[in-house]
Design an enzyme around this catalytic site. Structure first.
Site, PDB file in Angstrom:
ATOM      1  N   LYS A   1       0.850  -1.201   0.000  1.00 44.94           N
ATOM      2  CA  LYS A   1       0.000   0.000   0.000  1.00 44.94           C
ATOM      3  C   LYS A   1       0.884   1.248   0.000  1.00 44.94           C
ATOM      4  O   LYS A   1       1.579   1.531   0.970  1.00 44.94           O
ATOM      5  CB  LYS A   1      -0.908   0.036   1.239  1.00 44.94           C
ATOM      6  CG  LYS A   1      -1.977   1.117   1.083  1.00 44.94           C
ATOM      7  CD  LYS A   1      -2.608   1.548   2.370  1.00 44.94           C
ATOM      8  CE  LYS A   1      -1.876   2.630   3.068  1.00 44.94           C
ATOM      9  NZ  LYS A   1      -1.754   3.923   2.334  1.00 44.94           N
TER      10      LYS A   1
ATOM     11  N   GLU B   1      10.195   1.035  10.329  1.00 43.78           N
ATOM     12  CA  GLU B   1      11.190   2.110  10.178  1.00 43.78           C
ATOM     13  C   GLU B   1      10.443   3.398  10.473  1.00 43.78           C
ATOM     14  O   GLU B   1       9.573   3.802   9.702  1.00 43.78           O
ATOM     15  CB  GLU B   1      11.761   2.062   8.753  1.00 43.78           C
ATOM     16  CG  GLU B   1      13.153   2.650   8.658  1.00 43.78           C
ATOM     17  CD  GLU B   1      13.117   4.115   8.265  1.00 43.78           C
ATOM     18  OE1 GLU B   1      13.029   4.965   9.188  1.00 43.78           O
ATOM     19  OE2 GLU B   1      13.163   4.387   7.054  1.00 43.78           O
TER      20      GLU B   1
ATOM     21  N   CYS C   1      13.200  10.816   7.674  1.00 41.40           N
ATOM     22  CA  CYS C   1      13.117  10.303   9.048  1.00 41.40           C
ATOM     23  C   CYS C   1      14.459  10.457   9.760  1.00 41.40           C
ATOM     24  O   CYS C   1      14.513  10.559  10.977  1.00 41.40           O
ATOM     25  CB  CYS C   1      12.667   8.859   9.036  1.00 41.40           C
ATOM     26  SG  CYS C   1      13.549   7.897   7.825  1.00 41.40           S
TER      27      CYS C   1
ATOM     28  N   GLU D   1       9.421  14.956  16.444  1.00 42.96           N
ATOM     29  CA  GLU D   1       9.775  15.017  15.033  1.00 42.96           C
ATOM     30  C   GLU D   1       8.934  16.085  14.335  1.00 42.96           C
ATOM     31  O   GLU D   1       7.708  16.045  14.382  1.00 42.96           O
ATOM     32  CB  GLU D   1       9.522  13.656  14.389  1.00 42.96           C
ATOM     33  CG  GLU D   1      10.030  13.590  12.978  1.00 42.96           C
ATOM     34  CD  GLU D   1       9.985  12.182  12.414  1.00 42.96           C
ATOM     35  OE1 GLU D   1       8.955  11.507  12.589  1.00 42.96           O
ATOM     36  OE2 GLU D   1      10.973  11.772  11.787  1.00 42.96           O
TER      37      GLU D   1
HETATM   38  P1  ADP Z   1       3.197  10.473   7.763  1.00 39.26           P
HETATM   39  O1  ADP Z   1       2.924  11.037   9.128  1.00 39.26           O
HETATM   40  O2  ADP Z   1       4.586  10.639   7.324  1.00 39.26           O
HETATM   41  O3  ADP Z   1       2.144  10.770   6.745  1.00 39.26           O
HETATM   42  P2  ADP Z   1       2.096   7.991   8.419  1.00 39.26           P
HETATM   43  O4  ADP Z   1       2.738   7.160   9.438  1.00 39.26           O
HETATM   44  O5  ADP Z   1       0.810   8.683   8.732  1.00 39.26           O
HETATM   45  O6  ADP Z   1       3.204   8.961   7.945  1.00 39.26           O
HETATM   46  O7  ADP Z   1       1.856   7.188   7.065  1.00 39.26           O
HETATM   47  C1  ADP Z   1       2.765   6.277   6.508  1.00 39.26           C
HETATM   48  C2  ADP Z   1       1.971   5.191   5.830  1.00 39.26           C
HETATM   49  O8  ADP Z   1       1.184   4.533   6.810  1.00 39.26           O
HETATM   50  C3  ADP Z   1       1.001   5.670   4.751  1.00 39.26           C
HETATM   51  O9  ADP Z   1       0.988   4.723   3.696  1.00 39.26           O
HETATM   52  C4  ADP Z   1      -0.321   5.669   5.491  1.00 39.26           C
HETATM   53  O10 ADP Z   1      -1.432   5.499   4.638  1.00 39.26           O
HETATM   54  C5  ADP Z   1      -0.161   4.455   6.380  1.00 39.26           C
HETATM   55  N1  ADP Z   1      -1.047   4.443   7.548  1.00 39.26           N
HETATM   56  C6  ADP Z   1      -1.587   5.495   8.190  1.00 39.26           C
HETATM   57  N2  ADP Z   1      -2.380   5.081   9.209  1.00 39.26           N
HETATM   58  C7  ADP Z   1      -2.332   3.729   9.216  1.00 39.26           C
HETATM   59  C8  ADP Z   1      -2.920   2.706  10.021  1.00 39.26           C
HETATM   60  N3  ADP Z   1      -3.720   2.994  11.031  1.00 39.26           N
HETATM   61  N4  ADP Z   1      -2.630   1.424   9.733  1.00 39.26           N
HETATM   62  C9  ADP Z   1      -1.805   1.108   8.718  1.00 39.26           C
HETATM   63  N5  ADP Z   1      -1.231   2.021   7.927  1.00 39.26           N
HETATM   64  C10 ADP Z   1      -1.475   3.309   8.156  1.00 39.26           C
END
Ligand code: ADP
Length: 506
Positions: A200, A274, A308, A409
């Site tokens: 995804k 990560e 990161c 962060e």
């Molecule tokens: P950022 O804060 O850098 O946007 P996120 O951690 O929110 O990073 O997102 C990184 C990835 O994790 C994206 O592909 C996002 O769609 C996915 N993501 C966000 N929330 C969830 C969740 N609850 N479960 C699984 N994947 C998630």
């Protein structure tokens, strides 16, 4: 000087036209689909979302918000794909992964422009990402042939041997800051080890990955690689919690990573994470100030701070501090903030308006507790950039190290500078954050560098440079920066499990 409104409008129009031209050249389909079982299909649901250009705000494409039912289809297809993929010999997998890297290399400039358009990263940096994509596929192509087992001496009447087997179906969740590179860090070792994948991408940046699938999809058996776009809490969480996904690899924020770990715990699914960082860069008193400034600029402002491992806490010895801050601020001001598609640009827009607000909020928090803005401090006044999510490279001095802006962060171009004069106190402060991803050291003294590298609680240390990611070098975090290592030999092993076989002898 007051900007001339007409020339600002013309400038904004020029950027918009350049981006629209690039979009029409580079984006194959503006209505994206899901890639399941070797074919492009529509989501079972009808939710869609926009993929926007962070520089101009224009819609680049519409993506499908895959749901739990789509993940179900993709996981089922992946198990079928695995049945074929696992029969390929290591040499066959090596050949296919090498062909993938060759095809990406042949169109490297297009992939780089696509990531620049979709993410807003400067084209010069996007080219570097794609070089690494090519290099990592080549590295893991070779690594496919290294998955050896061993024999274990346990006595005369038994023969114990181990073999390494793929997990089967692996779920991978990717962030938006290095779109195709982060996908590669996960895909290349997983496929090399013989797994099938359901991936995804981030909502914000699916475009280069979609083009990648168009380019290389035919090289893999149907179902070996499946891509489901969608929202994290729906598509992402369904993937994490799916009982027939045997391993989850996630890159993203520490907060979401914590949730992923909890979700994976339901089925005791293996995970690698990560996550975030608040990495220190330490300048020792013997350092050459020019070099230290160059390293600090790279550490902090590469990818507009959306890394990161960005070196966001800068510890400069008191002997150099004044001169350093002056030169560092001047170098930060000299960075060209603007259209990422132009060669001269150093800092593109942030990924979204929300991220701009978040960065501004942290700048405010830092100044409220005594931080002084040396340069930057918010959005540019240049009207041509008004439609994009821009933030100026910002340097803040004299904020206390306990301040939230120094501990959390920010993920934007905001550097906090601290002075130091006692090594022991320095190391205490450097380690006094919940993260442990990376660190940088600037000194000409090897003993000092080695000692500091050992004393800092992080997974990666760069000396007299920053942000180097050659394939083969393990990358990953200590503490709340993650679990597991990517980009290395141990990564392909982490996409396998050990099976022990014990024979009776005689
Ligand atoms: P950022 O804060 O850098 O946007 P996120 O951690 O929110 O990073 O997102 C990184 C990835 O994790 C994206 O592909 C996002 O769609 C996915 N993501 C966000 N929330 C969830 C969740 N609850 N479960 C699984 N994947 C998630």
């Amino acid at each position: 000087m007051t900007p001339d409104p007409q020339s600002s409008d013309r400038g904004a129009l020029e950027i918009a036209e350049r981006h629209e031209r690039a979009a029409s050249e580079l984006i194959r389909e503006t209505e994206l689909q899901l890639y399941i079982d070797g074919v492009w299909v529509d989501s079972i649901g009808d939710a869609r979302f926009d993929v926007r250009d962070p520089t101009t705000g224009i819609r680049l494409a519409m993506a499908q918000a895959g749901n739990a039912a789509d993940i179900e289809r993709a996981v089922t297809a992946a198990w079928r794909g695995y049945e074929t993929w696992k029969t390929k010999s290591p040499a066959e997998r090596q050949t296919i992964l090498t062909e993938i890297s060759d095809r990406v290399e042949a169109r490297a400039e297009e992939f780089a422009r696509l990531d620049s358009l979709d993410n807003g990263k400067p084209i010069t940096e996007a080219r570097g990402d794609i070089e690494l994509v090519v290099d990592h596929f080549r590295y893991f192509a070779g690594a496919a042939r290294t998955l050896e087992g061993k024999t274990v001496p346990v006595g005369r009447d038994q023969h114990v041997e181990t073999i390494r087997e793929p997990y089967g179906v692996v779920g991978q969740i990717i962030p938006w800051n290095f779109p195709l590179l982060m996908a590669t860090w996960k895909l290349a070792p997983a496929l090399a080890a013989g797994n099938a994948v359901v991936l995804k991408p981030a909502e914000e940046t699916p475009l280069s990955l979609m083009e990648f699938v168009h380019e290389v999809g035919d090289l893999l058996p149907a179902g070996a690689l499946n891509v489901v776009t969608g929202y994290g809490p729906e598509a992402g969480a369904s993937l994490v919690e799916h009982p027939r996904v045997s391993k989850i690899a996630f890159t993203g924020s520490t907060e979401v990573g914590r949730g992923v770990m909890k979700g994976a715990a339901n089925n005791l699914t293996d995970i690698s994470l990560e996550l975030g960082g608040k990495s220190p860069l330490i300048v020792f008193p013997d350092a050459d100030v020019n070099r230290a400034v160059d390293v600090a600029i790279d550490a902090m402002f590469y990818n507009a701070g959306e890394c990161c491992c960005a070196g966001t806490r800068l510890f400069v010895h008191d002997m150099l501090r004044e001169q350093f801050v002056e030169e560092f601020a001047a170098a930060a001001e000299a960075l060209v903030v603007g259209d990422p598609l132009l060669e001269k640009t150093d800092i593109g827009p942030k990924i979204s308006a929300t991220q701009v607000e978040r960065t501004e909020q942290y700048i405010k928090l830092a100044t409220e507790v005594g931080g002084q803005v040396v340069t930057g401090g918010g959005r540019p006044t240049d009207d041509r950039l008004g439609r994009g999510n821009f933030v100026l490279p910002t340097v803040i001095e004299r904020a206390p190290h306990e301040a939230r802006a120094a501990q959390e962060e920010i993920f934007g171009p905001v550097e906090l500078v601290f002075g130091w004069n006692s090594y022991d106190r320095l190391i205490e402060q450097v380690n006094d954050v919940k993260f442990g991803l990376a660190a940088g050291i600037v000194t000409d003294d090897l003993t000092t560098a080695r000692r500091a590298a050992r004393d800092i609680e992080v997974g990666n240390v760069w000396v007299n440079q920053y942000n180097e990611f050659p394939a083969g070098q393990p990358f990953g975090g200590y503490k709340q920066s993650g679990i597991g290592r990517e980009t290395a030999r141990e990564t392909i092993e982490a996409y396998t499990r050990t099976k022990t076989i014990n024979f009776r002898v005689g």
